[in-house]
Design a protein around this motif. Structure first.
Motif, PDB file in Angstrom:
ATOM      1  N   UNK A   3      40.580  13.715  49.539  1.00 28.36           N
ATOM      2  CA  UNK A   3      42.025  13.960  49.519  1.00 28.36           C
ATOM      3  C   UNK A   3      42.320  15.449  49.400  1.00 28.36           C
ATOM      4  N   UNK A   4      41.633  16.126  48.499  1.00 31.61           N
ATOM      5  CA  UNK A   4      41.828  17.570  48.333  1.00 31.61           C
ATOM      6  C   UNK A   4      41.463  18.290  49.624  1.00 31.61           C
ATOM      7  N   UNK A   5      40.340  17.915  50.234  1.00 35.04           N
ATOM      8  CA  UNK A   5      39.901  18.535  51.488  1.00 35.04           C
ATOM      9  C   UNK A   5      40.956  18.370  52.578  1.00 35.04           C
ATOM     10  N   UNK A   6      41.599  17.200  52.619  1.00 34.94           N
ATOM     11  CA  UNK A   6      42.583  16.903  53.667  1.00 34.94           C
ATOM     12  C   UNK A   6      44.017  17.264  53.282  1.00 34.94           C
ATOM     13  N   UNK A   7      44.202  17.767  52.062  1.00 35.89           N
ATOM     14  CA  UNK A   7      45.546  18.118  51.612  1.00 35.89           C
ATOM     15  C   UNK A   7      46.400  16.905  51.283  1.00 35.89           C
ATOM     16  N   UNK A   8      45.773  15.843  50.799  1.00 35.68           N
ATOM     17  CA  UNK A   8      46.494  14.618  50.460  1.00 35.68           C
ATOM     18  C   UNK A   8      46.502  14.416  48.948  1.00 35.68           C
ATOM     19  N   UNK A   9      47.339  13.511  48.493  1.00 38.10           N
ATOM     20  CA  UNK A   9      47.417  13.171  47.080  1.00 38.10           C
ATOM     21  C   UNK A   9      46.218  12.290  46.727  1.00 38.10           C
TER      22      UNK A   9
ATOM     23  N   UNK B 165      44.545   4.680  46.162  1.00 40.23           N
ATOM     24  CA  UNK B 165      45.310   3.432  46.211  1.00 40.23           C
ATOM     25  C   UNK B 165      45.296   2.809  47.603  1.00 40.23           C
ATOM     26  N   UNK B 166      45.498   3.635  48.639  1.00 39.04           N
ATOM     27  CA  UNK B 166      45.639   3.098  49.997  1.00 39.04           C
ATOM     28  C   UNK B 166      44.315   2.953  50.736  1.00 39.04           C
ATOM     29  N   UNK B 167      43.367   3.820  50.412  1.00 41.44           N
ATOM     30  CA  UNK B 167      42.084   3.870  51.130  1.00 41.44           C
ATOM     31  C   UNK B 167      42.312   3.893  52.643  1.00 41.44           C
ATOM     32  N   UNK B 168      43.261   4.747  53.044  1.00 41.10           N
ATOM     33  CA  UNK B 168      43.575   4.857  54.469  1.00 41.10           C
ATOM     34  C   UNK B 168      44.115   6.253  54.774  1.00 41.10           C
ATOM     35  N   UNK B 169      43.647   6.807  55.876  1.00 43.97           N
ATOM     36  CA  UNK B 169      44.223   8.043  56.392  1.00 43.97           C
ATOM     37  C   UNK B 169      44.688   7.761  57.811  1.00 43.97           C
TER      38      UNK B 169
ATOM     39  N   UNK C 109      27.018  11.151  51.545  1.00 47.82           N
ATOM     40  CA  UNK C 109      28.296  11.765  51.886  1.00 47.82           C
ATOM     41  C   UNK C 109      28.827  12.673  50.798  1.00 47.82           C
ATOM     42  N   UNK C 110      29.431  13.780  51.249  1.00 45.42           N
ATOM     43  CA  UNK C 110      30.310  14.577  50.406  1.00 45.42           C
ATOM     44  C   UNK C 110      31.644  14.648  51.157  1.00 45.42           C
ATOM     45  N   UNK C 111      32.647  15.245  50.572  1.00 46.97           N
ATOM     46  CA  UNK C 111      33.988  15.228  51.160  1.00 46.97           C
ATOM     47  C   UNK C 111      34.025  15.891  52.534  1.00 46.97           C
ATOM     48  N   UNK C 112      33.358  17.033  52.693  1.00 42.16           N
ATOM     49  CA  UNK C 112      33.356  17.725  53.989  1.00 42.16           C
ATOM     50  C   UNK C 112      32.691  16.866  55.064  1.00 42.16           C
ATOM     51  N   UNK C 113      31.528  16.321  54.738  1.00 44.47           N
ATOM     52  CA  UNK C 113      30.807  15.482  55.696  1.00 44.47           C
ATOM     53  C   UNK C 113      31.617  14.235  56.039  1.00 44.47           C
ATOM     54  N   UNK C 114      32.201  13.591  55.036  1.00 47.22           N
ATOM     55  CA  UNK C 114      32.979  12.385  55.280  1.00 47.22           C
ATOM     56  C   UNK C 114      34.202  12.683  56.135  1.00 47.22           C
ATOM     57  N   UNK C 115      34.843  13.826  55.926  1.00 44.22           N
ATOM     58  CA  UNK C 115      36.005  14.172  56.763  1.00 44.22           C
ATOM     59  C   UNK C 115      35.589  14.380  58.215  1.00 44.22           C
TER      60      UNK C 115
END
Length: 145
Positions: free
Chosen positions: A13-19, A25-29, A105-111
């Motif tokens: 979320x931080x990587x993507x600028x999301x809450x 809660x949503x598990x969706x982008x 996975x880490x946040x960068x790899x997952x994004x």
């Protein structure tokens, strides 16, 4: 392991600028108007992240050509980027899904995984909605996540 999953989602979320709480809660982008859901599957010791995107339903009469194209793309993952096609059991929509071990996975790899996955899903969503079959292997997306 669930704690590791939640930490990954917050970092994503931080990587993507999301809450972060909202993403947990949503598990969706949404990527280019495509909803991409994800969830944890496993126990406290070991688990995977599943990710998936709806591709839509074919027009009546286009089902068999669609199913043939999706099965051909599934063969050795030549047109799925490593994902798998399926039909949603409740509504018959075509779905592209993938899974990776959480510990890889880490946040960068997952994004990056989600971006490549979404581009592949968008390619197929257009084919499902327009009846763009058959698709030759040379015209299929090849990037792997």
């Amino acid at each position: 392991m669930l704690e590791q999953y939640e930490s990954l989602v917050r970092s994503l979320a931080v990587t993507l600028g999301l809450n972060p709480q909202e993403l947990l809660r949503t598990e969706e982008i949404v990527i280019d108007d495509l909803p991409v859901g994800f969830q944890y599957e496993g126990d406290e010791e070991d688990g995977d992240i599943l990710f998936f995107a709806p591709l839509g339903q074919p027009e009546q009469g286009d089902e068999l050509p669609l199913y043939k194209a999706l099965l051909q793309a599934n063969h050795l993952w030549i047109g799925t980027g490593g994902g798998t096609f399926a039909l949603h059991p409740d509504n018959g929509q075509a779905v592209l899904a993938g899974r990776l071990p959480l510990h890889r996975l880490d946040a960068e790899h997952f994004s990056r995984v989600l971006e490549v996955f979404a581009q592949t899903a968008l390619f197929w969503r257009v084919r499902v909605s327009t009846g763009g079959f058959p698709v030759e292997p040379s015209g299929m997306p090849v990037a792997n996540f």
